[in-house]
Design an enzyme around this catalytic site. Sequence first.
Site, mmCIF file in Angstrom:
data_model
loop_
_atom_site.group_PDB
_atom_site.id
_atom_site.type_symbol
_atom_site.label_atom_id
_atom_site.label_comp_id
_atom_site.label_asym_id
_atom_site.label_seq_id
_atom_site.Cartn_x
_atom_site.Cartn_y
_atom_site.Cartn_z
ATOM 1 N N HIS A 1 0.363 -4.598 -2.012
ATOM 2 C CA HIS A 1 -0.275 -3.394 -2.293
ATOM 3 C C HIS A 1 0.815 -2.292 -2.999
ATOM 4 O O HIS A 1 1.859 -2.628 -2.873
ATOM 5 C CB HIS A 1 -0.628 -2.733 -1.013
ATOM 6 C CG HIS A 1 0.168 -2.360 -0.196
ATOM 7 N ND1 HIS A 1 0.850 -3.122 0.903
ATOM 8 C CD2 HIS A 1 0.762 -1.141 -0.103
ATOM 9 C CE1 HIS A 1 1.875 -2.469 1.552
ATOM 10 N NE2 HIS A 1 1.890 -1.121 0.800
ATOM 11 N N ASP B 1 1.623 1.943 -2.689
ATOM 12 C CA ASP B 1 1.275 3.273 -2.014
ATOM 13 C C ASP B 1 0.638 4.103 -2.884
ATOM 14 O O ASP B 1 0.896 3.979 -4.283
ATOM 15 C CB ASP B 1 2.558 3.533 -1.256
ATOM 16 C CG ASP B 1 3.258 2.477 -0.429
ATOM 17 O OD1 ASP B 1 2.582 1.640 -0.054
ATOM 18 O OD2 ASP B 1 4.532 2.586 -0.184
ATOM 19 N N HIS C 1 4.270 -4.335 -3.638
ATOM 20 C CA HIS C 1 5.117 -4.917 -2.357
ATOM 21 C C HIS C 1 4.404 -5.601 -1.146
ATOM 22 O O HIS C 1 3.065 -5.231 -1.170
ATOM 23 C CB HIS C 1 6.183 -3.678 -1.958
ATOM 24 C CG HIS C 1 5.331 -2.616 -1.496
ATOM 25 N ND1 HIS C 1 4.873 -1.718 -2.202
ATOM 26 C CD2 HIS C 1 5.099 -2.043 -0.165
ATOM 27 C CE1 HIS C 1 4.151 -0.670 -1.465
ATOM 28 N NE2 HIS C 1 4.522 -0.795 -0.279
ATOM 29 N N ARG D 1 9.623 -7.464 13.687
ATOM 30 C CA ARG D 1 10.241 -6.759 12.706
ATOM 31 C C ARG D 1 9.755 -5.404 12.766
ATOM 32 O O ARG D 1 8.276 -5.267 13.358
ATOM 33 C CB ARG D 1 9.953 -7.160 11.137
ATOM 34 C CG ARG D 1 10.368 -6.529 10.287
ATOM 35 C CD ARG D 1 10.340 -7.377 8.759
ATOM 36 N NE ARG D 1 10.999 -6.251 7.850
ATOM 37 C CZ ARG D 1 10.037 -5.473 6.961
ATOM 38 N NH1 ARG D 1 8.572 -5.577 7.208
ATOM 39 N NH2 ARG D 1 10.572 -4.433 6.286
HETATM 40 C C1 LIG Z 1 -1.615 8.784 3.436
HETATM 41 C C2 LIG Z 1 -2.016 7.429 3.548
HETATM 42 C C3 LIG Z 1 -1.353 6.502 2.790
HETATM 43 C C4 LIG Z 1 -1.961 5.397 3.295
HETATM 44 C C5 LIG Z 1 -3.180 5.715 3.795
HETATM 45 C C6 LIG Z 1 -2.864 6.937 4.460
HETATM 46 O O1 LIG Z 1 -4.259 8.004 4.895
HETATM 47 C C7 LIG Z 1 -2.195 6.597 5.991
HETATM 48 C C8 LIG Z 1 -1.684 5.171 5.872
HETATM 49 C C9 LIG Z 1 -1.075 4.694 4.456
HETATM 50 C C10 LIG Z 1 -0.958 3.189 4.443
HETATM 51 C C11 LIG Z 1 0.164 2.814 4.981
HETATM 52 C C12 LIG Z 1 0.182 1.027 4.870
HETATM 53 C C13 LIG Z 1 -0.109 0.772 3.316
HETATM 54 C C14 LIG Z 1 -1.282 1.443 2.738
HETATM 55 C C15 LIG Z 1 -1.945 0.831 1.459
HETATM 56 C C16 LIG Z 1 -2.276 1.468 3.990
HETATM 57 O O2 LIG Z 1 -3.272 0.685 4.084
HETATM 58 O O3 LIG Z 1 -2.246 2.644 4.810
HETATM 59 C C17 LIG Z 1 -1.028 3.023 2.742
HETATM 60 C C18 LIG Z 1 -2.123 4.070 2.288
HETATM 61 C C19 LIG Z 1 -1.784 4.259 0.724
HETATM 62 O O4 LIG Z 1 -0.551 4.651 0.529
HETATM 63 O O5 LIG Z 1 -2.635 4.294 0.269
HETATM 64 O O1 LIG Z 2 6.843 -3.358 6.546
HETATM 65 C C1 LIG Z 2 7.037 -3.115 5.283
HETATM 66 O O2 LIG Z 2 8.359 -3.451 4.812
HETATM 67 C C2 LIG Z 2 6.206 -2.647 4.418
HETATM 68 C C3 LIG Z 2 5.507 -1.503 5.053
HETATM 69 C C4 LIG Z 2 4.623 -0.839 3.831
HETATM 70 O O3 LIG Z 2 4.639 -1.170 2.795
HETATM 71 C C5 LIG Z 2 3.801 0.676 4.055
HETATM 72 O O4 LIG Z 2 3.659 1.003 5.304
HETATM 73 O O5 LIG Z 2 3.254 1.051 3.200
HETATM 74 FE FE LIG Z 3 3.425 0.138 1.259
#
Ligand SMILES: C=C1C[C@]23C[C@@]1(O)CC[C@H]2[C@@]12CCC[C@@](C)(C(=O)O1)[C@H]2[C@@H]3C(=O)O
Ligand SMILES: O=C(O)CCC(=O)C(=O)O
Ligand SMILES: [Fe+2]
Length: 368
Positions: free
Chosen positions: A226, A228, A283, A293
Amino acid sequence: MPSRLSDAFRAHPDFTSLQELPDSYAWNQRDDFPCGDAFVTESESVSESVPIIDLNDPNALQGIGYACKTWGVFQVINHGVPTSLLDMVECTSRTLFSLPVQQKLKAARSPDGVSGYGFARISSFFSKLMWSEGFTIVGSPDEHFRQLWPQDYNNYCDVIKEYKEAMKKLAGRLMWLVLGSLGIIAKQDVKWAGPKGDFNEATAALQLNYYPACPDPDRAMGLAAHTDSTLLTILYQNNTSGLQVLKDGARWVTVPPVPGGLVVNVGDLMHILSNGSYQSVLHRAMVNRTRHRLSIAYLYGPPNSVKISPHPKLVGPTHPPLYRPVTWNEYLDTKAKHFNKALSSVRVCVPLNGLVDVNEHNNSVRVG
Ligand SMILES: C=C1C[C@]23C[C@@]1(O)CC[C@H]2[C@@]12CCC[C@@](C)(C(=O)O1)[C@H]2[C@@H]3C(=O)O
Ligand SMILES: O=C(O)CCC(=O)C(=O)O
Ligand SMILES: [Fe+2]
């Protein structure tokens, strides 16, 4: 994919103690691109690694510009966040994930909520389960931490609050370095940085990720590929590697943990702000047979009311704005609906050089 967190845990009450990988966790089409930690070209064997930037180095800005353009990710050292604080937040996260499942479920993220314990939000786009647990903290951790540790939640809350403060300060500093590398250096060029230019109104979420040791790591996936949604993400990883980034839309490169270092990802909103000059990095997290981890992601974005659009300094007759303005919340909603098509869904114009965003190299990320 079980529709609710509790359904998945009913199927595998404690997946961390399974001796074999259940089919629901076995990713058939995981290896979409080769591993490029070391690869061979026609004439030589090449190994490449994510740039490491020393923030005390007077040339840090140039290094960051190069890293953002060619990788969309870099690691920082000498960043000013004390090792003791990194240790404390790691210890808090480990204590949290070590709680019994039933206790963690008391703080489960509600179906329409953002904070709490659960799978990664992107899970709904995949048919297979990911070998990980997550805990998202938006705003204060108090309420959820009280559910986890009714007696002694205060100390844990204090660690999280101190960590968020330190990350906010570092993120503001990194923002000026990244913007500076794009030629945006004056405070008045980024009004929402506030009168002091310290990005005081910026918003953020903290994502704690736990990847237990896995009996069949070559078929499992910790966190699927994905980008961010953020401007920047600052990621702490413990001493077990697992993070991989996609380089040149062609190969996965491992980002090894550097003692005391922090990984910085370019997110989708920075991609938009830079008018596509800096690509958000695709990533994923892999898992390990013998070691667990932990990672802690500080997901950093603009104030709620601010619309991010290509910066006027980066737009001109030969560089039309590629994206329409969006707030972070609008973009998160788009991401929740379209996942890896979110960036292209806010694009208004195809880049003149024909280069696409990183997700378009990789439509295969949707399968399990
Ligand atoms: C602010 C945010 C970014 C995120 C969605 C969220 O509301 C909270 C969790 C974030 C996260 C972390 C893991 C990867 C990700 C793609 C997900 O599923 O939740 C990211 C979200 C994002 O960056 O889109
Ligand atoms: O665990 C990791 O190295 C990646 C975590 C991550 O990509 C995320 O929290 O958005
Ligand atoms: Fe991420």
